[in-house]
Design a protein around this motif. Structure first.
Motif, PDB file in Angstrom:
ATOM      1  N   CYS A 196       1.876 -38.250 -42.491  1.00  0.00           N
ATOM      2  CA  CYS A 196       3.421 -38.166 -41.989  1.00  0.00           C
ATOM      3  C   CYS A 196       4.276 -37.063 -42.636  1.00  0.00           C
ATOM      4  O   CYS A 196       3.482 -36.156 -43.341  1.00  0.00           O
ATOM      5  N   ASN A 197       5.259 -37.197 -42.311  1.00  0.00           N
ATOM      6  CA  ASN A 197       6.191 -35.903 -42.775  1.00  0.00           C
ATOM      7  C   ASN A 197       6.123 -36.170 -44.290  1.00  0.00           C
ATOM      8  O   ASN A 197       6.307 -37.411 -44.883  1.00  0.00           O
ATOM      9  N   SER A 198       6.289 -35.250 -45.258  1.00  0.00           N
ATOM     10  CA  SER A 198       6.271 -35.246 -46.595  1.00  0.00           C
ATOM     11  C   SER A 198       7.415 -35.931 -47.262  1.00  0.00           C
ATOM     12  O   SER A 198       8.508 -35.927 -46.829  1.00  0.00           O
ATOM     13  N   PHE A 199       7.102 -36.772 -48.123  1.00  0.00           N
ATOM     14  CA  PHE A 199       7.745 -37.709 -49.055  1.00  0.00           C
ATOM     15  C   PHE A 199       8.406 -36.744 -49.972  1.00  0.00           C
ATOM     16  O   PHE A 199       9.538 -37.017 -50.345  1.00  0.00           O
ATOM     17  N   ILE A 200       7.796 -35.698 -50.443  1.00  0.00           N
ATOM     18  CA  ILE A 200       8.431 -35.000 -51.601  1.00  0.00           C
ATOM     19  C   ILE A 200       9.494 -34.287 -50.757  1.00  0.00           C
ATOM     20  O   ILE A 200      10.596 -34.213 -51.358  1.00  0.00           O
ATOM     21  N   SER A 201       9.254 -33.427 -49.661  1.00  0.00           N
ATOM     22  CA  SER A 201      10.412 -32.987 -48.884  1.00  0.00           C
ATOM     23  C   SER A 201      11.609 -33.803 -48.689  1.00  0.00           C
ATOM     24  O   SER A 201      12.791 -33.609 -48.864  1.00  0.00           O
ATOM     25  N   LEU A 202      11.401 -35.093 -48.120  1.00  0.00           N
ATOM     26  CA  LEU A 202      12.323 -36.122 -47.918  1.00  0.00           C
ATOM     27  C   LEU A 202      13.184 -36.449 -49.010  1.00  0.00           C
ATOM     28  O   LEU A 202      14.568 -36.374 -49.194  1.00  0.00           O
ATOM     29  N   VAL A 203      12.525 -36.491 -50.296  1.00  0.00           N
ATOM     30  CA  VAL A 203      13.044 -36.791 -51.612  1.00  0.00           C
ATOM     31  C   VAL A 203      14.053 -35.589 -52.147  1.00  0.00           C
ATOM     32  O   VAL A 203      15.038 -35.715 -52.624  1.00  0.00           O
ATOM     33  N   ASP A 204      13.282 -34.521 -51.831  1.00  0.00           N
ATOM     34  CA  ASP A 204      14.084 -33.173 -52.376  1.00  0.00           C
ATOM     35  C   ASP A 204      15.232 -32.901 -51.845  1.00  0.00           C
ATOM     36  O   ASP A 204      16.266 -32.125 -52.322  1.00  0.00           O
ATOM     37  N   ASN A 205      15.191 -33.228 -50.328  1.00  0.00           N
ATOM     38  CA  ASN A 205      16.313 -32.788 -49.590  1.00  0.00           C
ATOM     39  C   ASN A 205      17.523 -33.889 -49.216  1.00  0.00           C
ATOM     40  O   ASN A 205      18.052 -33.540 -48.515  1.00  0.00           O
ATOM     41  N   ASN A 206      17.299 -34.979 -49.952  1.00  0.00           N
ATOM     42  CA  ASN A 206      18.529 -36.040 -49.583  1.00  0.00           C
ATOM     43  C   ASN A 206      18.763 -36.706 -50.670  1.00  0.00           C
ATOM     44  O   ASN A 206      18.038 -37.035 -51.788  1.00  0.00           O
ATOM     45  N   PRO A 207      20.173 -37.032 -50.927  1.00  0.00           N
ATOM     46  CA  PRO A 207      20.436 -37.703 -52.426  1.00  0.00           C
ATOM     47  C   PRO A 207      19.769 -39.022 -52.577  1.00  0.00           C
ATOM     48  O   PRO A 207      19.359 -39.888 -51.414  1.00  0.00           O
ATOM     49  N   SER A 208      19.574 -39.493 -53.626  1.00  0.00           N
ATOM     50  CA  SER A 208      18.798 -40.492 -53.882  1.00  0.00           C
ATOM     51  C   SER A 208      19.566 -41.847 -53.574  1.00  0.00           C
ATOM     52  O   SER A 208      19.126 -42.884 -52.859  1.00  0.00           O
ATOM     53  N   ARG A 209      20.727 -41.729 -53.600  1.00  0.00           N
ATOM     54  CA  ARG A 209      21.878 -43.078 -53.121  1.00  0.00           C
ATOM     55  C   ARG A 209      21.582 -43.208 -51.497  1.00  0.00           C
ATOM     56  O   ARG A 209      21.536 -44.200 -51.014  1.00  0.00           O
ATOM     57  N   ILE A 210      21.518 -42.173 -50.834  1.00  0.00           N
ATOM     58  CA  ILE A 210      21.256 -42.298 -49.282  1.00  0.00           C
ATOM     59  C   ILE A 210      19.965 -42.870 -48.858  1.00  0.00           C
ATOM     60  O   ILE A 210      19.731 -43.502 -48.170  1.00  0.00           O
ATOM     61  N   LEU A 211      18.686 -42.255 -49.590  1.00  0.00           N
ATOM     62  CA  LEU A 211      17.526 -42.685 -49.456  1.00  0.00           C
ATOM     63  C   LEU A 211      17.346 -44.073 -49.785  1.00  0.00           C
ATOM     64  O   LEU A 211      16.796 -45.052 -49.022  1.00  0.00           O
ATOM     65  N   SER A 212      17.945 -44.696 -51.049  1.00  0.00           N
ATOM     66  CA  SER A 212      17.742 -46.143 -51.271  1.00  0.00           C
ATOM     67  C   SER A 212      18.578 -46.831 -50.465  1.00  0.00           C
ATOM     68  O   SER A 212      18.155 -48.214 -50.182  1.00  0.00           O
ATOM     69  N   GLU A 213      19.492 -46.403 -49.616  1.00  0.00           N
ATOM     70  CA  GLU A 213      20.119 -47.291 -48.765  1.00  0.00           C
ATOM     71  C   GLU A 213      19.659 -47.347 -47.288  1.00  0.00           C
ATOM     72  O   GLU A 213      19.662 -48.328 -46.626  1.00  0.00           O
ATOM     73  N   THR A 214      19.095 -46.037 -46.903  1.00  0.00           N
ATOM     74  CA  THR A 214      18.698 -45.975 -45.553  1.00  0.00           C
ATOM     75  C   THR A 214      17.212 -46.196 -45.262  1.00  0.00           C
ATOM     76  O   THR A 214      16.886 -46.852 -44.436  1.00  0.00           O
ATOM     77  N   VAL A 215      16.497 -45.751 -46.159  1.00  0.00           N
ATOM     78  CA  VAL A 215      14.799 -45.902 -46.121  1.00  0.00           C
ATOM     79  C   VAL A 215      14.357 -46.613 -47.572  1.00  0.00           C
ATOM     80  O   VAL A 215      13.603 -45.771 -48.181  1.00  0.00           O
ATOM     81  N   PRO A 216      14.411 -47.754 -47.875  1.00  0.00           N
ATOM     82  CA  PRO A 216      14.603 -48.051 -49.477  1.00  0.00           C
ATOM     83  C   PRO A 216      13.156 -48.291 -49.576  1.00  0.00           C
ATOM     84  O   PRO A 216      12.687 -48.135 -51.083  1.00  0.00           O
ATOM     85  N   TYR A 217      11.929 -48.661 -48.831  1.00  0.00           N
ATOM     86  CA  TYR A 217      11.061 -48.665 -49.108  1.00  0.00           C
ATOM     87  C   TYR A 217      10.009 -47.482 -49.266  1.00  0.00           C
ATOM     88  O   TYR A 217       9.289 -47.215 -50.311  1.00  0.00           O
ATOM     89  N   ILE A 218      10.700 -46.425 -48.542  1.00  0.00           N
ATOM     90  CA  ILE A 218      10.074 -44.956 -48.978  1.00  0.00           C
ATOM     91  C   ILE A 218      10.454 -44.638 -50.436  1.00  0.00           C
ATOM     92  O   ILE A 218       9.738 -44.372 -51.214  1.00  0.00           O
ATOM     93  N   TYR A 219      11.675 -44.879 -50.650  1.00  0.00           N
ATOM     94  CA  TYR A 219      12.438 -44.461 -51.972  1.00  0.00           C
ATOM     95  C   TYR A 219      11.717 -45.338 -52.866  1.00  0.00           C
ATOM     96  O   TYR A 219      11.456 -44.652 -54.088  1.00  0.00           O
TER      97      TYR A 219
END
Length: 274
Positions: free
Chosen positions: A184-207
């Motif tokens: 699927c789309n890169s987790f590394i790219s997702l984490v590098d390009n989005n604030p941790s707070r946003i990821l933990s709120e919107t896609v917590p299981y990926i985070y």
């Protein structure tokens, strides 16, 4: 500036840094997604998909991808491939090549079954997929497919919204993720390009799973660079997962998402008409 070279399907051979990704634009969450249906030339579509598969099979991209998958799988049996989000394979050239990748991968790993779903499949597209010995899942589970415990499941989510990946992880939130290979789309790219707070709120299981993931970034060297850009192979090694305490695996209710235009929920489309 001169125009980039374009092939007969409308692909640009040379692309800019910001590559195009396939998205399905949807109405607001309260609205009903109304899926139209059209008749397609199944035989012609099959011929085009086979041609795309032949093209892809000899490419360095596919050779690198299958080598990476084999490195992760080793000698374990692949019991199934599950694919969500191919899009309208009879009309979209990107979808056609992504289906071709699925078919080529099927030939290499030889799973017992291959399952596919997209809530926007036409009825004739479902028939086309069956002609390739693929099983069409009629219900829209929003990615919440539970993988097998008896071997490797390869999950292919080509350019799918991150919410779908998050739902898949939620459904399988236990140590059995060690039996999953996620393309699927890169987790590394997702984490590098989005604030941790946003990821933990919107896609917590990926985070939460990200620190326990091994990712192989696939070089985007296929001749059409809009098809497989940002695609990686992810796995979840047993030795990493076992470092988590029991409470790590406690999960809540199925995630809900607000204000998204890229994620088709089961309330929008309940079942494929097949």
């Amino acid at each position: 500036m001169s125009k980039s070279e374009v092939d007969c399907d409308g692909f640009q051979i040379v692309k800019s840094k910001n590559s195009f990704k396939k998205h399905t634009k949807l109405p607001q969450k309260e609205s009903k997604f109304i899926k139209s249906d059209v008749s397609i030339d199944i035989e012609q579509s099959i011929s085009r998909i086979k041609s795309a598969a032949e093209d892809l099979q000899v490419s360095e991209y596919f050779k690198d991808a299958t080598k990476s998958v084999s490195t992760v799988v080793l000698d374990k049996p692949v019991v199934e491939i599950v694919c969500f989000g191919l899009g309208q394979i009879s009309q979209c050239s990107i979808s056609k090549y992504q289906l071709a990748f699925l078919l080529c991968l099927k030939d290499v790993v030889k799973p017992k079954k291959v399952l596919v779903h997209d809530p926007i499949f036409y009825k004739d597209e479902c028939e086309l997929l069956k002609r390739f010995d693929l099983e069409v899942i009629p219900q829209n589970s929003e990615g919440s497919y539970i993988i097998s415990e008896h071997g490797i499941t390869i999950v292919y989510l080509p350019h799918c919204p991150k919410q779908l990946t998050n739902n898949f992880l939620w459904a399988n939130w236990n140590s059995n993720l060690q039996n999953c290979v996620l393309i699927c789309n890169s987790f590394i790219s997702l984490v590098d390009n989005n604030p941790s707070r946003i990821l933990s709120e919107t896609v917590p299981y990926i985070y939460k799973i990200y620190p326990f993931t091994c990712e192989t970034v696939l070089q985007n060297n296929f001749k059409y660079t809009d098809i497989f850009n940002d695609t990686s192979i992810h796995c979840f090694p047993k030795e990493k997962l076992e470092t988590n305490p029991t409470e790590f695996w406690v999960k809540g209710d199925k995630p809900l998402y607000n204000n998204t235009e890229e994620f088709i929920t089961s309330l929008m489309v309940e079942k494929l008409n097949i």
